[in-house]
Design a protein around this motif. Structure first.
Motif, mmCIF file in Angstrom:
data_model
loop_
_atom_site.group_PDB
_atom_site.id
_atom_site.type_symbol
_atom_site.label_atom_id
_atom_site.label_comp_id
_atom_site.label_asym_id
_atom_site.label_seq_id
_atom_site.Cartn_x
_atom_site.Cartn_y
_atom_site.Cartn_z
ATOM 1 N N TYR A 71 0.839 -1.200 0.000
ATOM 2 C CA TYR A 71 0.000 0.000 0.000
ATOM 3 C C TYR A 71 0.873 1.250 0.000
ATOM 4 O O TYR A 71 0.676 2.167 -0.795
ATOM 5 N N ARG A 72 1.862 1.269 0.883
ATOM 6 C CA ARG A 72 2.752 2.435 0.978
ATOM 7 C C ARG A 72 3.571 2.619 -0.292
ATOM 8 O O ARG A 72 3.779 3.733 -0.753
ATOM 9 N N PHE A 73 4.048 1.511 -0.858
ATOM 10 C CA PHE A 73 4.856 1.565 -2.075
ATOM 11 C C PHE A 73 4.039 2.124 -3.238
ATOM 12 O O PHE A 73 4.477 3.014 -3.962
ATOM 13 N N VAL A 74 2.834 1.616 -3.423
ATOM 14 C CA VAL A 74 1.961 2.084 -4.503
ATOM 15 C C VAL A 74 1.597 3.552 -4.286
ATOM 16 O O VAL A 74 1.610 4.356 -5.221
ATOM 17 N N GLN A 75 1.304 3.920 -3.047
ATOM 18 C CA GLN A 75 0.951 5.301 -2.726
ATOM 19 C C GLN A 75 2.131 6.238 -3.007
ATOM 20 O O GLN A 75 1.963 7.282 -3.635
ATOM 21 N N ALA A 76 3.320 5.874 -2.569
ATOM 22 C CA ALA A 76 4.505 6.711 -2.776
ATOM 23 C C ALA A 76 4.868 6.828 -4.252
ATOM 24 O O ALA A 76 5.449 7.824 -4.676
ATOM 25 N N SER A 77 4.499 5.832 -5.039
ATOM 26 C CA SER A 77 4.796 5.828 -6.472
ATOM 27 C C SER A 77 3.697 6.478 -7.303
ATOM 28 O O SER A 77 3.772 6.496 -8.527
ATOM 29 N N ASN A 78 2.649 6.971 -6.640
ATOM 30 C CA ASN A 78 1.511 7.587 -7.325
ATOM 31 C C ASN A 78 0.875 6.650 -8.347
ATOM 32 O O ASN A 78 0.554 7.056 -9.458
ATOM 33 N N LEU A 79 0.685 5.395 -7.959
ATOM 34 C CA LEU A 79 0.117 4.395 -8.864
ATOM 35 C C LEU A 79 -1.331 4.052 -8.546
ATOM 36 O O LEU A 79 -1.860 3.066 -9.049
ATOM 37 N N GLY A 80 -1.970 4.839 -7.698
ATOM 38 C CA GLY A 80 -3.378 4.596 -7.404
ATOM 39 C C GLY A 80 -3.573 3.735 -6.178
ATOM 40 O O GLY A 80 -2.831 3.829 -5.210
#
Length: 137
Positions: A73-82
């Motif tokens: 969740y944090r990785f996707v959020q930090a990468s702006n991937l939705g």
């Protein structure tokens, strides 16, 4: 059937355990399934007949699923991937996946030995479709 009926089915441990067994038997490439809360509490599991210490395996899978979903969740959020759609890890002998079932539940999928990422991804989609389909009572 409404989303509420699907949610009720997912939160009934006995019915869910039976459903996991049917799905595991029906979907090639998946050897085990665990439904867990987002904080790592096992709700139901079906790890197949050859699993030694199934309760320990389910508890370990649930704890790791909670951690991997949080990191994903944090990785996707930090990468702006939705929004996180799932976490899939590939080893040299198979795959393991963690998929959100709802806002409070996660599904852990243990791949059969030798299952490659592409086949496992298809298996994950089939499992989710069966688990989230309206019940036919």
């Amino acid at each position: 059937m409404t989303a509420d009926r699907v949610q009720i089915r997912l939160q009934d441990p006995a019915a869910l355990g039976e459903l996991l067994g049917k799905v595991r038997a029906d979907v090639d490439g998946v050897d085990g399934l665990v439904v867990t809360s987002r904080d790592g509490i096992v709700l139901a599991a079906d790890l197949g007949p050859g699993t030694s210490h199934p309760d320990d395996t389910a508890a370990q899978a649930a704890a790791m699923a909670a951690a991997s979903a949080g990191i994903g969740y944090r990785f996707v959020q930090a990468s702006n991937l939705g929004r996180l759609q799932g976490v899939v890890l590939e080893g040299d002998r198979g795959c393991v996946g963690v998929q959100p079932l709802s806002g409070t539940l996660l599904l852990v999928l243990l791949g059969a030995p030798g299952t490659v990422m592409g086949r496992f991804t298809v298996a994950v989609k089939r499992v989710l479709a069966q688990l989230l389909a309206p019940a036919t009572d």
